[in-house]
Design an enzyme around this catalytic site. Structure first.
Site, short mmCIF file in Angstrom:
data_model
loop_
_atom_site.label_atom_id
_atom_site.label_comp_id
_atom_site.label_asym_id
_atom_site.label_seq_id
_atom_site.Cartn_x
_atom_site.Cartn_y
_atom_site.Cartn_z
N HIS A 1 1.94 6.87 8.65
CA HIS A 1 2.84 7.64 7.80
C HIS A 1 2.42 9.11 7.69
CE1 HIS A 1 5.99 5.19 6.13
NE2 HIS A 1 5.22 4.34 5.50
N GLU B 1 0.01 2.72 6.98
CA GLU B 1 -0.15 3.82 6.03
C GLU B 1 -0.72 5.05 6.73
OE1 GLU B 1 1.42 3.21 3.46
OE2 GLU B 1 1.41 1.03 3.60
N GLU C 1 10.39 4.62 7.20
CA GLU C 1 9.88 3.25 7.18
C GLU C 1 10.17 2.49 8.48
OE1 GLU C 1 7.69 2.54 5.35
OE2 GLU C 1 7.91 3.83 3.59
N ALA D 1 0.85 -1.19 0.00
CA ALA D 1 0.00 0.00 0.00
C ALA D 1 0.88 1.24 0.00
CB ALA D 1 -0.90 0.01 1.23
N MET D 2 0.24 2.40 -0.18
CA MET D 2 1.01 3.63 -0.31
C MET D 2 0.32 4.78 0.41
SD MET D 2 3.65 5.09 -1.42
CE MET D 2 3.94 6.80 -1.04
#
Ligand code: 0A1
Ligand code: ZN
Length: 854
Positions: A298, A295, A317, A259-260
């Site tokens: 982040h 995600e 990360e 995923a992003m």
């Protein structure tokens, strides 16, 4: 099109060459006119030269773009197309750059930049994909606000930030938070949403959506709950609040990674967000919850504070993996999560760190950054943060993190910035600790002990084997959590963190009535390999008595490895005392079922190969396989009379709930079913298969049957039932290869590549087949070499379609130096064959060359 032939001498990028960009980017406005083969992208970007710039060169990255026009302050200009982008003469004062380019999303099978997946437009820009959308300084330290207009006839058209307007055939978005281009996202297609909402601690209402293809609406509820839990947890534990009015998640079928974290518009591989009891296993649910959290987290660790350059990737990360692990531990079980993480670290990161692809968490050079989204950057990066937290203590950790968010919000940072906040918050000198970021390799820590007159001494010697480019290593700071038990099983010294800083160092414990049994590296307090002469009876003692659950499991795991190693090397029979200990544990209803399931899960065959290699033996995959089979069969026989009762006692009744409790019970139940199936000819498994109302139990039954070669009918039925569900079909593809005997593994995989539902274009499907091949240790390494050959052929075929996924999967060969000379020669020949492929991608070229040069 201005791509250079990728087989030509690849360029290497170095950390030491970092230079800031010479211009500020004040604002970015993008207009997309969507069309599958000819999307037009218009950019209007305001640049201001930096007064103190070292370098005034105006270079914009760009790849696979057709430049239609370029203007500065409204006047057409001629840009020079150069390797990897363009250059242009520009004014010395602020100016507006405008460019129009054309791109071809439908032809983009690499899945980087703007591409199409099942008729839907979507983007992936990390790390360097934005340059395939338009000309831009595509580097994470260039941050700007983005305004986006999308023109097209797709029913749903999304981008980052907040919607600012929409009409027939268009939609506009504005993201007020300055961001690097790698966080840009656009999605357009026929999508439906599963809505939700969250009120932040300061009372702001946030609209949440999970966008999916029509038909998948029923698989969003779990993800939505996971998102809300993540938002709450980040407020409660880190004090971090969400910062936009809207948070969108989109599920995409074709995606290279999990995923992003694009700002306000996360894009997920559908396998990492879609979940339902009928189609997802407990393991899927746990993973989905963790990735949604990852995600989301982040948003602060990655987006609000990003990386100065890609060498610093572990800054975002490692920290975000560490945070998602804390979250999972809080939502589920702390020890179980720790054990699972250590199993994964040893399976994925240790081989990387001990082989030709070894690199430090912060690498100092790369050819293709996509090759550095590795277990070392992610998982070891997280371990490094865990060590830091252990060394400074919890209070100091959160103090340092508050300072990090306060000091660096809105910035693009380095590992130096990160360590400095810890130094400033705690007054501690972290210069030696910093070696964890720059040195590769897994340290070995040898432990010896001594006891005399009530004084117990532990002596530690650390050393790290050479890794590519790093023949010598300096001693590191290693937090070693240690507790002592008395011979009757009482804890006589609670856990204490010893700080190793020298190559050799001793610690003494006074006033002990008798020689204690040490429990070392509790909670796996550092990512090292512990070497200590000990006996199986001491391991069995710790398995029964250690107060640290991680080390209890570890003792069982070490015992299991010893038994298996003895079976492989000396043809020994499975150790009776170990079988007894397992039997006792599995029958002990006082113990957590999840823990029992973990102890009952044997070390992987590849783990045994690694252990043999570490001890100077050449692993024979077939022998390792035979030992595993013999062991499991013997265990099943030993438990024979209790298996039906245990099976019944661990069966979870009632409606399926994907929580940690139920998952633990089902995991134990599935282990027992697989043992039972070895004895009852598959009767119980067939019954379970027929009555299962959830994927966890259906899949466990099918796996047990297929492993016993009794699953023909059920496999066919499974296919009939699920052929229209891509994610379930991935399981079906993978399971057949995972369950195949060594001599038929490659043939099974090959046959599946001929199946009408196999596809090179869908990374999940390709990984289901080729990943399962590489994951079947004895099958992949079968003496015929057929496994190596099949993987190499498929990687060669995939490379021109999707270089990123090809390069990642090449890593299946990274352990090649462990094996005998015949296997080494076979693998070498395949690696050379890949390397000789015409127009091989830069990604694959780098991976294969690194593996060959070791
Ligand atoms: N930042 C994402 C991982 C990711 C990296 C690269 C990608 O495409 C090349 C996609 C996703 C994460 O850590 O979840
Ligand atoms: Zn991440």
């Amino acid at each position: 099109m201005n791509d250079a032939a990728p087989n030509a001498a690849p360029q290497t990028f170095y950390l030491k060459d970092y230079k800031p960009f010479g211009y500020e980017v004040e604002s970015v406005k993008l207009t997309f006119q969507l069309s599958p083969n000819a999307t037009k992208v218009h950019s209007a970007i305001r640049f201001t030269p930096k007064a103190d710039a070292e370098d005034n060169r105006f270079f914009l990255h760009g790849e696979q773009l057709s430049l239609i026009s370029a203007k500065i302050d409204g006047t057409p200009v001629t840009a020079r197309l150069v390797e990897g982008g363009l250059e242009c003469d520009v004014p010395r004062t602020s100016f507006l750059w405008e460019a129009e380019v054309e791109i071809d999303p439908a032809a983009n099978t690499a899945l980087e930049g703007l591409y199409m997946s099942n008729g839907m437009y979507c983007t992936q820009c990390e790390a360097e994909g934005f340059r395939k959308i338009t000309y831009y300084p595509d580097r994470p330290d260039v941050m700007s606000t983005f305004t986006v207009r999308i023109e097209g006839d797709e029913p749903v058209m999304l981008s980052n930030g907040n919607p600012t307007g929409a009409g027939e055939g268009w939609a506009e978005w504005h993201d007020p938070w300055p961001k690097p281009a790698y966080l840009f996202a656009l999605v357009a297609g026929d999508l439906v949403n599963h809505p939700g909402s969250f009120t932040t601690k300061s009372g702001k209402d946030v609209e949440l959506n999970i966008w999916v293809r029509p038909g998948d609406e029923g698989k969003c509820a779990f993800g939505m709950e996971a998102l809300k839990k993540s938002m709450k947890w980040d407020e409660d534990v880190y004090g971090l609040e969400y910062d936009l009015d809207l948070f969108n998640i989109v599920a995409v079928d074709d995606f290279n990674m999990g995923a992003m974290e694009n700002k306000g518009l996360n894009i997920f591989n559908s396998s990492c967000v879609l979940a339902s009891p009928e189609t997802s296993t407990d393991a899927n649910f746990e993973r989905i919850e963790a990735i949604i959290a990852h995600e989301y987290f982040h948003n602060w660790t990655g987006n609000r504070i990003t990386c100065r350059d890609w060498f610093q990737l572990c800054l975002k990360e490692g920290l975000t993996v560490f945070r998602d692990a804390q979250f999972t531990a809080d939502m589920r079980s702390e020890p179980v999560k720790r054990i699972e993480d250590v199993i994964a670290l040893r399976a994925r990161q240790f081989p990387e760190d001990g082989g030709p692809l070894a690199h430090p968490p912060r690498p100092e050079e790369f050819q293709e950054i996509n090759n550095f989204y590795t277990a070392t950057v992610y998982e070891k990066g997280a371990e490094v943060i865990g060590m830091l937290k252990r060394l400074v203590g919890d209070d100091n950790y959160y103090k340092a993190l508050n300072l990090y968010f306060e000091r660096h919000d809105g910035q693009a940072c380095t590992i130096e910035d990160w360590l400095k906040v810890f130094e400033d918050a705690t007054g501690r000198d972290l210069s030696q600790f910093k070696l964890w970021y720059s040195q590769a390799g897994t340290p070995r820590v040898k432990v010896t002990e001594d006891y005399a007159d009530g004084t117990y001494t532990l002596t530690f010697e650390q050393s790290t084997p050479p890794t590519p480019g790093q023949p010598e290593k300096a001693p590191r700071v290693i937090p070693m959590a240690v507790g002592l038990l008395s011979p009757n099983g009482d804890e006589v010294r609670a856990t204490e963190v010893l700080e190793l800083t020298e190559a050799k160092q001793s610690f003494t414990f006074e006033g002990l009535a008798s020689k204690p049994v040490p429990s070392i590296l509790r909670e796996f307090s550092a990512p090292v390999i512990l070497e200590r002469e000990t006996t199986n009876s001491e391991r069995a003692f710790l398995l029964a008595h250690d107060t640290d659950p991680f080390n209890r499991w570890e003792a069982g795991n070490a015992l299991a490895k010893e038994v298996r190693v003895a079976m492989v090397l000396d043809g020994a029979a499975p150790d009776a005392a170990y079988l007894d200990a397992l039997e006792k544990l599995v029958r002990d209803d006082e113990q957590d079922p999840a823990f029992r399931a973990l102890v009952l899960s044997p070390p992987s065959q590849s783990d045994i190969a690694q252990t043999l290699h570490e001890r100077g033996h050449t692993p024979d995959p077939q022998k390792i396989y035979d030992a595993a089979e013999t062991f499991t069969q013997t265990l099943a026989q030993q438990l024979e009379t209790s298996l039906p009762r245990l099976y019944a006692a661990t069966t979870v009744e009632g409606p399926y709930v994907p929580d940690a409790d139920g998952a633990g019970k089902r995991a134990l139940n599935s282990r027992i079913l697989s043992l039972l199936t070895r004895l009852d000819g598959g009767e119980q498994a067939a019954r379970q298969y027929a009555s299962a109302d959830n994927m966890t139990q259906q899949y466990a039954a099918l796996a047990a049957l297929m492993k016993a070669e009794k699953g023909e009918t059920q496999s066919q039925a499974f296919f009939e039932q699920w052929q229209d569900d891509r994610l379930v079909m991935d399981k079906w593809f993978a399971l057949q290869i995972a369950c195949a005997a060594p001599e038929t593994t490659a043939a099974t995989a090959k046959e599946l590549t001929q199946h009408p539902l196999f596809s090179m274009k869908n990374p999940n499907r390709f990984r289901a087949v080729m990943g399962a091949l590489a994951g079947n240790h004895a099958g992949f390494h079968h003496a015929s070499g057929a496994g190596y050959q099949l993987l190499a052929e498929n990687l060669i075929a995939l490379d021109s379609v999707n270089p990123q996924t090809t390069a990642r999967m090449c890593a299946a060969f990274q352990t090649w130096k462990r094996y005998d000379s015949k296997r080494q020669a076979q693998i070498q020949a395949e690696l050379e064959r890949i390397l000789a492929t015409r127009d091989l991608s830069r990604d694959t070229h780098e991976m294969v060359s690194r593996m060959l040069s070791a």
